[in-house]
Enzyme design. Structure first.
Site, mmCIF file in Angstrom:
data_model
loop_
_atom_site.group_PDB
_atom_site.id
_atom_site.type_symbol
_atom_site.label_atom_id
_atom_site.label_comp_id
_atom_site.label_asym_id
_atom_site.label_seq_id
_atom_site.Cartn_x
_atom_site.Cartn_y
_atom_site.Cartn_z
ATOM 1 N N GLU A 90 0.815 -1.217 0.000
ATOM 2 C CA GLU A 90 0.000 0.000 0.000
ATOM 3 C C GLU A 90 0.847 1.264 0.000
ATOM 4 O O GLU A 90 1.983 1.277 0.474
ATOM 5 C CB GLU A 90 -0.912 -0.018 1.231
ATOM 6 C CG GLU A 90 -1.945 -1.113 1.111
ATOM 7 C CD GLU A 90 -2.807 -1.303 2.347
ATOM 8 O OE1 GLU A 90 -3.925 -1.808 2.197
ATOM 9 O OE2 GLU A 90 -2.375 -0.950 3.458
ATOM 10 N N CYS A 103 3.514 8.291 1.366
ATOM 11 C CA CYS A 103 4.109 7.262 2.230
ATOM 12 C C CYS A 103 4.185 5.961 1.431
ATOM 13 O O CYS A 103 3.183 5.416 0.992
ATOM 14 C CB CYS A 103 3.253 7.107 3.481
ATOM 15 S SG CYS A 103 3.850 5.816 4.572
ATOM 16 N N CYS A 110 6.019 -7.568 6.553
ATOM 17 C CA CYS A 110 7.245 -7.220 7.278
ATOM 18 C C CYS A 110 7.608 -8.396 8.165
ATOM 19 O O CYS A 110 6.725 -9.090 8.649
ATOM 20 C CB CYS A 110 6.995 -5.984 8.142
ATOM 21 S SG CYS A 110 8.481 -5.391 8.999
ATOM 22 N N CYS A 114 6.788 -6.415 15.105
ATOM 23 C CA CYS A 114 6.490 -5.499 16.221
ATOM 24 C C CYS A 114 5.039 -5.736 16.669
ATOM 25 O O CYS A 114 4.145 -5.843 15.844
ATOM 26 C CB CYS A 114 6.690 -4.047 15.794
ATOM 27 S SG CYS A 114 8.357 -3.721 15.192
ATOM 28 N N CYS A 117 1.934 -3.374 15.652
ATOM 29 C CA CYS A 117 1.806 -2.980 14.242
ATOM 30 C C CYS A 117 1.061 -4.055 13.446
ATOM 31 O O CYS A 117 1.420 -5.233 13.506
ATOM 32 C CB CYS A 117 3.213 -2.778 13.671
ATOM 33 S SG CYS A 117 3.242 -2.491 11.898
ATOM 34 N N GLU A 156 10.233 -3.055 6.434
ATOM 35 C CA GLU A 156 11.398 -2.464 7.097
ATOM 36 C C GLU A 156 12.426 -2.138 6.003
ATOM 37 O O GLU A 156 13.052 -3.049 5.439
ATOM 38 C CB GLU A 156 11.933 -3.474 8.133
ATOM 39 C CG GLU A 156 13.317 -3.205 8.662
ATOM 40 C CD GLU A 156 13.561 -1.782 9.154
ATOM 41 O OE1 GLU A 156 12.743 -1.236 9.910
ATOM 42 O OE2 GLU A 156 14.581 -1.199 8.764
ATOM 43 N N LEU A 210 12.032 4.330 17.901
ATOM 44 C CA LEU A 210 12.555 4.076 19.254
ATOM 45 C C LEU A 210 11.509 3.289 20.065
ATOM 46 O O LEU A 210 11.754 2.171 20.486
ATOM 47 C CB LEU A 210 12.895 5.430 19.903
ATOM 48 C CG LEU A 210 13.219 5.477 21.378
ATOM 49 C CD1 LEU A 210 14.375 4.561 21.723
ATOM 50 C CD2 LEU A 210 13.531 6.918 21.807
ATOM 51 N N CYS A 328 -0.248 5.068 10.268
ATOM 52 C CA CYS A 328 0.940 4.274 10.618
ATOM 53 C C CYS A 328 0.517 2.992 11.306
ATOM 54 O O CYS A 328 -0.283 3.008 12.233
ATOM 55 C CB CYS A 328 1.813 5.014 11.629
ATOM 56 S SG CYS A 328 2.472 6.544 11.066
#
Ligand code: SAH
Ligand code: SF4
Length: 337
Positions: A90, A103, A110, A114, A117, A156, A210, A328
């Protein structure tokens, strides 16, 4: 069959020379491919017809359209692409009064996993090629209005450094799209080996995810902390500072009740002390099947105040397109048929 979008000027030159063209033709082709809306060789009228025909037989332009688009109430548009290998990914276009941001995804899914996500949850369906990465910019209707690109979509980027680097080089080259490197930002969890390569020769702005400064807590949220601890990421950034006009920033997904206490603010300040950077706080965007919560306003403000008191420059990034799953961490690359 070789596709030209995604090829550097040198690579295009080799292809053109093989077809008995010459180097000037390669420059013309690159400009037509990366600066105009070209989707067939026929359109490239500044090179000889015989060369256009030869290229048409032996190669392709490599442009393809999105298969679906969703428009949010805030005018954000999310495009779903599917490439020739059936990988889905996307791209999100976000217009605003100040600037229009695109974006872009760098992988289909991925493999970093995480916990907060959605892309991490759906797993990994392979790297995207420089062609797929550039096509997200070249084939959307708003292309001419875009003045900022963020590599913050699915995937990533440092897990696919070669193709990502090639795509950004083409975006920024004067024979390519001539996009300013300081208007492009790459976002990464901070994989050390590709980070070292990037820092030797930074090709755009850098944002590090982070999300928690305390190692054993970060491990719970981001499994990559086990092999690529954030403390070492920051050491590398101190050793090889990014020079102006390029900028360094950190991203911090604010998870209600989890990573935004005073203890976290103090640890962030200690970790980033002396580094020239700022911190972008992204309130968590919800998706189903997790127990995370978005932070309350009181909780978020207290965290920001504490960061400011401890000398950390912060901004809150309000996500766009939440209603269409374009914010996000909400990208899953699924169509709605
Ligand atoms: N893989 C890269 C870039 C894509 S993710 C990276 O992780 O940096 C882009 C940003 O979205 C990252 O900072 C990530 O921490 C954040 N993010 C992921 N899921 C989110 C969610 N549900 N809400 C808000 N931000 C999220
Ligand atoms: Fe991958 Fe980034 Fe999502 Fe982590 S936050 S799973 S690295 S896309």
């Amino acid at each position: 069959m070789v596709c030209l979008i995604g090829k550097s000027l040198n690579e295009i030159s080799k292809i053109v020379l093989n077809q008995s063209g010459h180097a000037d033709h390669a420059l013309e082709i690159a400009k037509w491919l990366y600066r105009k809306e070209t989707s067939t060789f026929e359109e490239i009228i500044t090179i000889p017809l015989i060369l256009r025909k030869a290229l048409d037989i032996n190669s392709c332009i490599g442009k393809y359209n999105p298969i679906q688009v969703h428009e949010s109430a805030d005018e954000t548009r999310k495009y779903l692409f599917e490439n020739y290998q059936s990988q889905r990914f996307e791209t999100v276009y976000m217009p605003s009064a100040k600037r229009n941001t695109l974006c872009i995804s760098t992988q289909s899914g991925c493999r970093m996993g995480c916990r907060f996500c959605l892309t991490g949850k759906i797993g990994f369906n392979g790297n995207l090629s420089a062609n797929d990465i550039l096509n997200q910019y070249l084939s959307i209707p708003e292309r001419s209005k875009i003045n900022r690109i963020v590599l913050m979509g699915m995937g990533e980027p440092f897990d696919n450094l070669n193709e990502v680097k090639k795509a950004v080089e083409i975006l920024t080259a004067d024979w390519g799209a001539s996009f300013g490197a300081s208007n492009i930002t790459i976002s990464t969890v901070g994989l050390h080996e590709p980070l070292k390569l990037f820092l030797e020769n930074p090709f755009c702005n850098l944002a590090i995810s982070l999300n928690n400064p305390i190692s054993h807590e970060r491990k719970e949220l981001m499994p990559i902390e086990k092999s690529n601890p954030i403390a070492e990421t920051v050491n590398l950034l101190r050793k090889h500072p990014i020079k102006k006009p390029l900028r360094l920033s950190f991203e911090y997904v604010a998870l209600g009740g989890i990573n935004i206490t005073e203890r976290h603010a103090i640890a962030v300040s200690a970790l980033l002390k002396g580094l020239k950077c700022h911190l972008n706080i992204i309130p968590w965007n919800s998706h189903e099947g997790t127990s995370f919560k978005s932070p309350s306003e009181i909780e978020l403000n207290a965290f920001i105040n504490c960061l400011n008191k401890n000398g950390v420059l912060t901004a809150v990034r309000q996500s766009r397109g939440e209603d269409i799953g374009a914010a996000c961490g909400q990208m899953a690359g699924v169509s709605d048929e």
